[in-house]
Design a protein around this motif. Structure first.
Motif: not given
Ligand SMILES: *Cc1c(COP(=O)(O)O)cnc(C)c1O
Length: 396
Positions: A339-368
């Motif tokens: 996770r740490a590497e992914r978060e660092a990559f998300l930060e770095a890439s989006n800051a550099a104008g290269v859009m990346t996105r994590p997979v959806w939050e898994p549905l069983h973690t959503l409140p409903m």
């Protein structure tokens, strides 16, 4: 990554360590500078011509030649006996579930790794999703996990299957072809057949995908496609129901078009119907986009091959189609080491104008959906922390 040495450090890598990787991603996508989106539609075919033609015809709404033409084109492209276009993919999936017989109080087996619409379509009917784990290779519903859940917690019941602890009916199974990677649909089809559970494919992301020559969305009783703006082809907003059962297809058309009895001037309706129709204006766009599909797929697959080479010697795993299946590589996806590497990559890439996105939050973690029945979701949990989507759009 081209330079994995920097990532071998146990701690979170510095943003700098992604510089080369981001340059490589830009090169693969032919965008040396400026913003690189995750995915954006392109209209370089007959889109303008067909949409203007629809406007000139004055048939811009729920009736018109492009609606029929788009449905016939979809049947041709997917091999489905019947395609029925709808206002969006969520509505298409909801209608699939209605036609499969899902009712309030029923259970529907599906995956937690999905866009929220998969579970919403179930919940709108008063039914409850049951979250089963995904397979690590396809990121789709794992047939082994489905079989284990059924054997452990369910029993055959009159004409179907019942969840023992709650006494509820398992009314459908809804696998999803994640990011355009075909799931193990043939095994799922067999399991569902053995347990007499209707199979409905959420093929929203799978236009142009197939398994052993058969288009995704045509394996089960029904399948749903989406043509939202970010999908492989777009109608602005839109979706379609696929089925190989011609009678079921006719029912889908009838129910999604207010259950109106065909007549030149009489307004007569024989059931409680839905207004899930796709407007002709959107269908015009769809016809032109579907004509572009072969070229789009070629471009997508070339990019995926380039990403696969880029990550070949890396600690990060680029997710590819499995044997016998053809992916559309809608959103190219890589599995970070943690996770740490992914978060660092998300930060770095989006800051550099290269859009990346994590997979959806898994549905069983959503409140409903947090109270829904679920299995151990081991792969779901492990992978949700590590999956990231890379830029996957078309070149201008
Ligand atoms: C996009 C999508 C949908 C819903 O489609 P819309 O056209 O946006 O309503 C459903 N399921 C999945 C997995 C999707 O990605």
């Amino acid at each position: 990554m081209s330079d994995t040495s920097q990532l071998d450090q146990p701690n979170m890598p510095e943003a700098d360590s992604f510089t080369q990787l981001l340059a490589d991603i830009r090169q693969i996508n032919g965008t040396a500078q400026g913003y690189l989106p995750l995915h954006a539609p392109v209209f370089r075919g007959a889109e303008r011509e067909y949409v203007l033609d629809a406007i000139d015809s004055t048939y811009v709404s729920s009736v018109g030649a492009y609606v029929d033409r788009f449905e016939r084109m979809l049947e041709e492209a997917t091999g489905a006996a019947r395609a029925v276009v709808c206002v969006n993919g969520t509505a298409a999936l909801e209608m699939c579930l209605i036609l499969a017989g899902v009712k309030a109080g029923d259970l529907v087996l599906t995956q937690a790794v999905s866009f929220v619409a998969t579970a919403n379509a179930v919940a709108h009917l008063g039914a409850e999703p049951v979250f089963i784990d995904i397979d690590p290779d396809t990121l789709g519903l794992d047939p082994k996990a489905v079989a284990a859940f059924l054997q452990t917690y369910c029993e055959p019941a009159a004409g179907g299957c019942r969840h023992k602890a709650t006494g509820k009916r398992v009314a459908a199974c809804v696998p999803m072809h994640t990011f355009g990677l075909p799931c193990r649909i043939e095994s799922l089809t067999e399991i569902c057949k053995a347990w007499a559970i209707p199979l409905v494919e959420d093929a929203a992301e799978a236009v142009g995908c197939s398994v052993n020559g058969r288009h995704c969305g045509t394996f089960g009783m029904l399948g749903a496609l989406s043509f939202n703006g970010n999908k492989i082809i777009t109608t602005g907003g839109g979706g379609a129901i696929l089925t190989n059962d011609a009678a079921l297809g006719e029912r889908a058309k009838h129910l999604t078009t207010t259950a109106k009895v065909p007549h030149k001037w009489l307004y007569q309706h024989d059931q409680v119907g839905w207004n899930f129709r796709m407007p002709n204006l959107n269908a015009a766009l769809g016809c032109a986009q579907l004509e572009m599909l072969p070229a789009f797929l070629q471009e997508k697959r070339a990019r995926a091959a380039a990403y696969a080479r880029l990550f070949a010697d890396s600690d990060w795993k680029f997710i590819t189609e499995t044997e016998g299946s053809v992916s559309n590589y809608w959103l190219c996806t890589v599995l970070a080491r943690n996770r740490a590497e992914r978060e660092a990559f998300l930060e770095a890439s989006n800051a550099a104008g290269v859009m990346t996105r994590p997979v959806w939050e898994p549905l069983h973690t959503l409140p409903m959906y947090s109270g829904c029945i679920q299995d151990a979701l081991a792969v779901t949990t492990k992978f949700s922390d590590r999956l990231v989507n890379l830029p996957s759009g078309y070149q201008g």
